[in-house]
Each structure stands twice: as structure tokens, then as C-alpha cells.
Design a protein around this motif. Structure first.
Motif, PDB file in Angstrom:
ATOM      1  N   ILE A  68      40.968  49.438  48.045  1.00 38.81           N
ATOM      2  CA  ILE A  68      42.213  48.981  47.959  1.00 38.81           C
ATOM      3  C   ILE A  68      42.969  49.393  49.023  1.00 38.81           C
ATOM      4  N   GLN A  69      44.089  48.597  48.987  1.00 40.67           N
ATOM      5  CA  GLN A  69      45.419  48.223  50.540  1.00 40.67           C
ATOM      6  C   GLN A  69      46.768  47.655  49.676  1.00 40.67           C
ATOM      7  N   ALA A  70      47.554  49.256  49.476  1.00 42.58           N
ATOM      8  CA  ALA A  70      48.840  48.673  49.542  1.00 42.58           C
ATOM      9  C   ALA A  70      49.740  47.902  50.250  1.00 42.58           C
ATOM     10  N   THR A  71      50.337  46.355  49.910  1.00 38.37           N
ATOM     11  CA  THR A  71      50.657  45.555  51.230  1.00 38.37           C
ATOM     12  C   THR A  71      52.011  45.559  51.140  1.00 38.37           C
ATOM     13  N   GLY A  72      52.513  46.425  49.658  1.00 35.09           N
ATOM     14  CA  GLY A  72      53.877  45.760  50.145  1.00 35.09           C
ATOM     15  C   GLY A  72      54.863  45.894  49.024  1.00 35.09           C
ATOM     16  N   LYS A  73      56.055  45.182  48.539  1.00 37.27           N
ATOM     17  CA  LYS A  73      56.262  44.858  47.460  1.00 37.27           C
ATOM     18  C   LYS A  73      56.067  43.486  46.536  1.00 37.27           C
ATOM     19  N   GLY A  74      56.000  43.141  45.684  1.00 36.83           N
ATOM     20  CA  GLY A  74      55.915  42.401  44.907  1.00 36.83           C
ATOM     21  C   GLY A  74      57.024  42.279  43.917  1.00 36.83           C
ATOM     22  N   ARG A  75      57.241  40.956  42.469  1.00 36.24           N
ATOM     23  CA  ARG A  75      57.977  40.924  42.510  1.00 36.24           C
ATOM     24  C   ARG A  75      58.706  42.321  41.068  1.00 36.24           C
ATOM     25  N   LYS A  76      59.772  42.099  41.198  1.00 36.51           N
ATOM     26  CA  LYS A  76      60.276  43.273  40.175  1.00 36.51           C
ATOM     27  C   LYS A  76      60.195  44.303  41.098  1.00 36.51           C
ATOM     28  N   GLY A  77      60.108  44.629  41.566  1.00 27.58           N
ATOM     29  CA  GLY A  77      59.516  46.071  42.475  1.00 27.58           C
ATOM     30  C   GLY A  77      58.535  46.864  42.891  1.00 27.58           C
ATOM     31  N   THR A  78      56.595  46.039  41.814  1.00 29.78           N
ATOM     32  CA  THR A  78      55.874  46.672  42.047  1.00 29.78           C
ATOM     33  C   THR A  78      54.861  46.302  43.456  1.00 29.78           C
ATOM     34  N   ILE A  79      53.656  46.893  43.524  1.00 26.87           N
ATOM     35  CA  ILE A  79      53.279  47.413  44.520  1.00 26.87           C
ATOM     36  C   ILE A  79      52.062  46.529  44.506  1.00 26.87           C
ATOM     37  N   ARG A  80      52.190  45.912  45.672  1.00 26.05           N
ATOM     38  CA  ARG A  80      51.269  44.615  46.597  1.00 26.05           C
ATOM     39  C   ARG A  80      50.121  45.030  46.836  1.00 26.05           C
ATOM     40  N   TYR A  81      48.952  44.726  46.013  1.00 28.76           N
ATOM     41  CA  TYR A  81      47.822  45.448  46.565  1.00 28.76           C
ATOM     42  C   TYR A  81      46.993  44.154  47.285  1.00 28.76           C
ATOM     43  N   ARG A  82      45.834  44.741  48.281  1.00 25.21           N
ATOM     44  CA  ARG A  82      44.627  43.864  48.394  1.00 25.21           C
ATOM     45  C   ARG A  82      43.528  44.281  47.796  1.00 25.21           C
ATOM     46  N   VAL A  83      43.001  44.024  47.456  1.00 25.29           N
ATOM     47  CA  VAL A  83      41.196  44.705  47.179  1.00 25.29           C
ATOM     48  C   VAL A  83      39.775  44.371  48.608  1.00 25.29           C
ATOM     49  N   ASN A  84      39.642  45.278  48.832  1.00 27.89           N
ATOM     50  CA  ASN A  84      38.436  46.073  50.074  1.00 27.89           C
ATOM     51  C   ASN A  84      37.803  45.632  49.803  1.00 27.89           C
ATOM     52  N   VAL A  85      36.274  45.366  48.902  1.00 32.09           N
ATOM     53  CA  VAL A  85      35.627  44.886  48.127  1.00 32.09           C
ATOM     54  C   VAL A  85      34.505  44.711  49.250  1.00 32.09           C
ATOM     55  N   PRO A  86      33.575  44.575  49.547  1.00 29.37           N
ATOM     56  CA  PRO A  86      32.533  44.478  50.016  1.00 29.37           C
ATOM     57  C   PRO A  86      31.708  43.306  49.589  1.00 29.37           C
ATOM     58  N   THR A  87      31.633  41.948  50.009  1.00 26.87           N
ATOM     59  CA  THR A  87      30.920  41.322  49.627  1.00 26.87           C
ATOM     60  C   THR A  87      29.491  41.391  49.690  1.00 26.87           C
ATOM     61  N   ALA A  88      28.650  42.157  50.416  1.00 29.34           N
ATOM     62  CA  ALA A  88      27.629  41.556  51.302  1.00 29.34           C
ATOM     63  C   ALA A  88      27.342  42.731  51.033  1.00 29.34           C
ATOM     64  N   GLY A  89      25.854  43.108  51.083  1.00 27.82           N
ATOM     65  CA  GLY A  89      24.951  44.347  51.026  1.00 27.82           C
ATOM     66  C   GLY A  89      25.351  45.446  50.414  1.00 27.82           C
ATOM     67  N   VAL A  90      26.422  45.452  49.079  1.00 23.61           N
ATOM     68  CA  VAL A  90      26.294  46.933  48.365  1.00 23.61           C
ATOM     69  C   VAL A  90      25.442  46.776  47.495  1.00 23.61           C
ATOM     70  N   ALA A  91      23.739  48.060  47.337  1.00 18.53           N
ATOM     71  CA  ALA A  91      23.231  47.726  46.434  1.00 18.53           C
ATOM     72  C   ALA A  91      23.763  49.379  45.076  1.00 18.53           C
ATOM     73  N   PRO A  92      23.144  48.481  44.600  1.00 18.61           N
ATOM     74  CA  PRO A  92      23.298  48.841  43.128  1.00 18.61           C
ATOM     75  C   PRO A  92      23.457  50.152  43.165  1.00 18.61           C
ATOM     76  N   CYS A  93      24.196  50.342  41.650  1.00 16.08           N
ATOM     77  CA  CYS A  93      24.730  52.033  41.491  1.00 16.08           C
ATOM     78  C   CYS A  93      23.478  52.675  40.665  1.00 16.08           C
ATOM     79  N   ASN A  94      23.160  54.305  41.761  1.00 16.06           N
ATOM     80  CA  ASN A  94      22.729  54.822  41.484  1.00 16.06           C
ATOM     81  C   ASN A  94      22.069  55.538  39.746  1.00 16.06           C
ATOM     82  N   THR A  95      22.889  54.760  38.840  1.00  7.37           N
ATOM     83  CA  THR A  95      22.888  54.988  37.866  1.00  7.37           C
ATOM     84  C   THR A  95      21.589  53.509  36.977  1.00  7.37           C
ATOM     85  N   GLN A  96      22.025  52.358  37.786  1.00  2.00           N
ATOM     86  CA  GLN A  96      20.846  51.799  37.563  1.00  2.00           C
ATOM     87  C   GLN A  96      19.573  52.019  38.174  1.00  2.00           C
TER      88      GLN A  96
END
Length: 104
Positions: A68-96
Motif C-alpha cells: 500500500i502507499q499513502a497518497t495524501g489526506k482524505g476527509r476529516k484528516g484521515t490518510i488516503r491510501y492506494r493498494v498496490n497488489v499485483p493482480t497477475a502472477g501471484v503464486a498461492p501462499c506457502n501454507t496452501q
């Protein structure tokens, strides 16, 4: 929220269960591009069934891993975020992988 983020978030390797819950909760507030999420820590804590300090630690870890990336301020002073999760090529978790190997 963009539904394209949910599958890749579930498949992220080396993410703790709390980080995954916080990331899923945060992703539920994003727009189509995975940006402009600005929920409060209290809202995320309520959704993830934990306290605000746990959410804060998870967010710090997710930022350090550049999921994730903090990209600024939202309403009421909360921090605005961007989710940077790769949407392709992600292998399953090791536990799986271990679970599947024991079933064979």
C-alpha cells in the motif's frame, strides 16, 4: 471497491493473517483503480476485529512492503491510501502448498 484486488490479496505470500485482514478491509474502500481509500483506523480495526494499534502496525508493515502507499489526506484528516497488489502472477501462499501436498 474493485473486485480484482480480492483474489490477489488472498494469494499474497509471506503476509500475516492480520495484515491480510487489514489489506482486505482497506481494499473494500478503494475505487476502480485501487486508490482513494481513506477509512479511519477505528473503522479498519472494527472490520478486522482488532484494536487500532494492531491496524497501525499492519499498515506500517504493508507500506514497508510497498503493498500500500499513502497518497495524501482524505476527509476529516484521515490518510488516503492506494493498494498496490499485483493482480497477475501471484503464486498461492506457502501454507496452501503444504496443505495440498499433505492431501495427496
Amino acid at each position: 471497491m474493485t473486485w480484482r484486488l480480492i483474489g490477489p490479496i488472498w494469494r499474497l505470500p509471506d503476509v500475516t493473517s492480520m495484515e491480510r485482514l487489514v489489506l482486505l478491509a482497506l481494499a473494500s474502500f478503494t475505487d476502480k483503480t485501487g486508490a482513494n481509500a481513506y477509512p479511519s483506523l477505528a473503522t479498519l480495526a472494527s472490520m478486522a476485529c482488532c484494536n487500532r494499534s494492531t491496524v497501525h502496525r499492519s499498515i506500517k508493515s504493508l507500506i514497508a512492503r510497498q503493498l500500500i502507499q499513502a497518497t495524501g489526506k482524505g476527509r476529516k484528516g484521515t490518510i488516503r491510501y492506494r493498494v498496490n497488489v499485483p493482480t497477475a502472477g501471484v503464486a498461492p501462499c506457502n501454507t496452501q502448498r503444504r496443505h495440498r501436498a499433505t492431501q495427496s
